[in-house]
Design a protein around this motif. Structure first.
Motif, mmCIF file in Angstrom:
data_model
loop_
_atom_site.group_PDB
_atom_site.id
_atom_site.type_symbol
_atom_site.label_atom_id
_atom_site.label_comp_id
_atom_site.label_asym_id
_atom_site.label_seq_id
_atom_site.Cartn_x
_atom_site.Cartn_y
_atom_site.Cartn_z
ATOM 1 N N LYS A 176 -1.721 5.935 -11.412
ATOM 2 C CA LYS A 176 -2.876 5.806 -12.299
ATOM 3 C C LYS A 176 -2.533 6.194 -13.736
ATOM 4 C CE LYS A 176 -6.401 6.363 -8.729
ATOM 5 N NZ LYS A 176 -7.651 7.044 -8.331
ATOM 6 N N SER A 177 -1.240 6.141 -14.065
ATOM 7 C CA SER A 177 -0.817 6.521 -15.413
ATOM 8 C C SER A 177 -1.204 5.483 -16.461
ATOM 9 C CB SER A 177 0.698 6.733 -15.449
ATOM 10 O OG SER A 177 1.383 5.546 -15.071
ATOM 11 N N SER A 178 -1.412 4.227 -16.030
ATOM 12 C CA SER A 178 -1.711 3.164 -16.995
ATOM 13 C C SER A 178 -3.178 2.745 -17.002
ATOM 14 C CB SER A 178 -0.845 1.927 -16.700
ATOM 15 O OG SER A 178 0.524 2.241 -16.799
ATOM 16 N N SER A 179 -3.890 3.006 -15.907
ATOM 17 C CA SER A 179 -5.304 2.627 -15.847
ATOM 18 C C SER A 179 -6.024 3.483 -14.815
ATOM 19 C CB SER A 179 -5.442 1.145 -15.484
ATOM 20 O OG SER A 179 -4.986 0.920 -14.156
ATOM 21 N N LYS A 180 -7.362 3.530 -14.922
ATOM 22 C CA LYS A 180 -8.153 4.292 -13.959
ATOM 23 C C LYS A 180 -8.081 3.670 -12.566
ATOM 24 C CE LYS A 180 -11.511 6.245 -17.199
ATOM 25 N NZ LYS A 180 -12.948 6.362 -17.577
ATOM 26 N N LYS A 181 -8.081 2.339 -12.523
ATOM 27 C CA LYS A 181 -8.003 1.649 -11.238
ATOM 28 C C LYS A 181 -6.671 1.914 -10.562
ATOM 29 C CE LYS A 181 -8.395 -2.948 -9.142
ATOM 30 N NZ LYS A 181 -8.559 -4.406 -9.409
ATOM 31 N N GLY A 182 -5.612 1.917 -11.344
ATOM 32 C CA GLY A 182 -4.288 2.203 -10.820
ATOM 33 C C GLY A 182 -3.655 1.023 -10.095
ATOM 34 N N ALA A 183 -2.395 1.196 -9.764
ATOM 35 C CA ALA A 183 -1.637 0.181 -9.030
ATOM 36 C C ALA A 183 -0.976 0.844 -7.833
ATOM 37 C CB ALA A 183 -0.585 -0.450 -9.934
ATOM 38 N N PHE A 184 -1.107 0.222 -6.675
ATOM 39 C CA PHE A 184 -0.511 0.792 -5.475
ATOM 40 C C PHE A 184 1.006 0.886 -5.612
ATOM 41 C CE2 PHE A 184 -4.499 -0.381 -3.303
ATOM 42 C CZ PHE A 184 -4.692 0.780 -2.542
ATOM 43 N N TYR A 185 1.517 1.965 -5.050
ATOM 44 C CA TYR A 185 2.971 2.098 -4.962
ATOM 45 C C TYR A 185 3.488 1.277 -3.789
ATOM 46 C CZ TYR A 185 3.349 6.006 -8.273
ATOM 47 O OH TYR A 185 3.345 6.783 -9.403
ATOM 48 N N TYR A 186 4.716 0.816 -3.938
ATOM 49 C CA TYR A 186 5.433 0.146 -2.858
ATOM 50 C C TYR A 186 6.783 0.831 -2.690
ATOM 51 C CZ TYR A 186 2.110 -3.747 -2.795
ATOM 52 O OH TYR A 186 0.966 -4.515 -2.686
ATOM 53 N N SER A 187 7.349 0.674 -1.525
ATOM 54 C CA SER A 187 8.708 1.158 -1.292
ATOM 55 C C SER A 187 9.497 0.053 -0.602
ATOM 56 C CB SER A 187 8.706 2.432 -0.435
ATOM 57 O OG SER A 187 8.124 2.177 0.831
ATOM 58 N N LEU A 188 10.793 0.181 -0.643
ATOM 59 C CA LEU A 188 11.668 -0.841 -0.074
ATOM 60 C C LEU A 188 11.792 -0.643 1.430
ATOM 61 C CD1 LEU A 188 13.376 -3.175 -1.204
ATOM 62 C CD2 LEU A 188 15.309 -1.596 -1.270
ATOM 63 N N ASP A 189 11.599 -1.724 2.163
ATOM 64 C CA ASP A 189 11.841 -1.706 3.607
ATOM 65 C C ASP A 189 13.350 -1.866 3.796
ATOM 66 O OD1 ASP A 189 12.269 -2.475 6.328
ATOM 67 O OD2 ASP A 189 10.174 -3.087 6.477
ATOM 68 N N GLU A 190 14.031 -0.767 4.068
ATOM 69 C CA GLU A 190 15.492 -0.770 4.096
ATOM 70 C C GLU A 190 16.058 -1.771 5.100
ATOM 71 O OE1 GLU A 190 17.467 0.646 2.090
ATOM 72 O OE2 GLU A 190 16.147 2.026 1.027
ATOM 73 N N GLU A 191 15.406 -1.894 6.248
ATOM 74 C CA GLU A 191 15.915 -2.800 7.285
ATOM 75 C C GLU A 191 15.855 -4.248 6.808
ATOM 76 O OE1 GLU A 191 15.018 -4.068 11.940
ATOM 77 O OE2 GLU A 191 14.157 -2.235 11.094
ATOM 78 N N HIS A 192 14.694 -4.643 6.253
ATOM 79 C CA HIS A 192 14.555 -6.010 5.764
ATOM 80 C C HIS A 192 15.436 -6.244 4.530
ATOM 81 C CE1 HIS A 192 10.940 -6.319 8.331
ATOM 82 N NE2 HIS A 192 11.187 -7.614 8.266
ATOM 83 N N TYR A 193 15.626 -5.195 3.738
ATOM 84 C CA TYR A 193 16.462 -5.312 2.539
ATOM 85 C C TYR A 193 17.894 -5.689 2.934
ATOM 86 C CZ TYR A 193 18.947 -3.847 -1.705
ATOM 87 O OH TYR A 193 19.744 -3.807 -2.820
ATOM 88 N N LYS A 194 18.442 -4.992 3.912
ATOM 89 C CA LYS A 194 19.810 -5.276 4.352
ATOM 90 C C LYS A 194 19.909 -6.646 5.013
ATOM 91 C CE LYS A 194 20.911 -0.385 4.955
ATOM 92 N NZ LYS A 194 21.152 0.716 5.929
ATOM 93 N N GLU A 195 18.886 -7.012 5.778
ATOM 94 C CA GLU A 195 18.905 -8.307 6.460
ATOM 95 C C GLU A 195 18.802 -9.472 5.487
ATOM 96 O OE1 GLU A 195 15.683 -8.210 9.177
ATOM 97 O OE2 GLU A 195 16.683 -6.918 10.640
ATOM 98 N N ASN A 196 18.074 -9.279 4.396
ATOM 99 C CA ASN A 196 17.790 -10.376 3.468
ATOM 100 C C ASN A 196 18.627 -10.336 2.197
ATOM 101 O OD1 ASN A 196 15.183 -11.950 4.435
ATOM 102 N ND2 ASN A 196 14.886 -9.804 4.956
#
Length: 236
Positions: A198-218
């Motif tokens: 929520k550093s840029s807006s009140k609504k904010g933006a959801f955080y995401y993280s990398l799916d390590e398994e899919h990252y290596k596969e793709n």
């Protein structure tokens, strides 16, 4: 036994270390501690030792500066012009390194007087290091169009706007937000987190993280997150 009537050459590794702070791409440089070109800005480098492969030397040199292990490293074209180093004949093997700036900040090695520079404010570098950086950027632009390597620059949690800004910054272009989001999420490389930035807006933006398994596969799959006309000509 040695090959007769042959001149011995030195082989060095130079690490071209890129980071991304959420807004700008940066390059980590050091001040050279010895002549020639003492105290001028340089890539972090060193000579390959007799017991090392080039890859192992690059890993050692990067670890000495950043304290980081298991960092993305890729060798690019060798630099071998005879007069490139005024002291001795040195063949240089440049390596592109992608690191998370947040991880590095707690492990700075002050011995090398290292400093981050934005790509738009790079100083003049020693020898042919400016050419190495330009070649590394072109390679990164080409490779990132087909493989998700830019995720290596991100912290553990990030937002989609940060991810889009990273791609836009590399290619110096604007990408349609809706299309970019659709393409990224369709890869299933990301996991949506419960908390928001929520550093840029009140609504904010959801955080995401990398799916390590899919990252290596793709990793070798094609992911066209950017318009095709922005992809530089290159070879795999």
């Amino acid at each position: 036994m040695k090959y007769s009537n042959q001149t011995r050459l030195l082989v060095a590794v130079d690490c071209i270390i890129f980071g991304f702070d959420g807004t700008d791409y940066k390059l980590l440089l050091i001040q050279r501690g010895f002549a020639p070109e003492r105290e001028k800005w340089s890539l972090m480098g060193g000579f390959i030792q007799p017991e090392e492969s080039a890859d192992k030397a690059a890993e050692r040199i990067l670890q000495q500066l950043t304290g980081l292990h298991d960092v993305y490293l890729e060798q690019i074209q060798a630099f071998s012009i005879p007069e490139r180093d005024p002291i001795e004949r040195v063949i240089a093997l440049p390596y592109v390194a992608l690191i998370d700036i947040e991880k590095y900040q707690t492990q700075i090695n002050d011995d090398f007087h290292a400093r981050w520079f934005t790509l738009k404010e790079l100083p003049n570098l020693i020898f042919d290091h400016n050419e190495m950086v330009e070649m590394a950027l072109n390679r990164l632009r080409y490779k990132a169009a087909f493989h998700p390597i830019l995720f290596e620059l991100l912290p553990e949690k990030f937002t989609l706007p940060q991810l889009q800004a990273m791609y836009e910054g590399l290619y110096d272009t604007k990408i349609d937000k809706r299309n970019f989001t659709r393409k990224v999420l369709s890869t299933k490389l990301l996991k949506k987190e419960k908390d928001k930035d929520k550093s840029s807006s009140k609504k904010g933006a959801f955080y995401y993280s990398l799916d390590e398994e899919h990252y290596k596969e793709n990793f070798t799959n094609i992911h066209n997150f950017i318009p095709k006309n922005e992809i530089p000509v290159g070879t795999e």
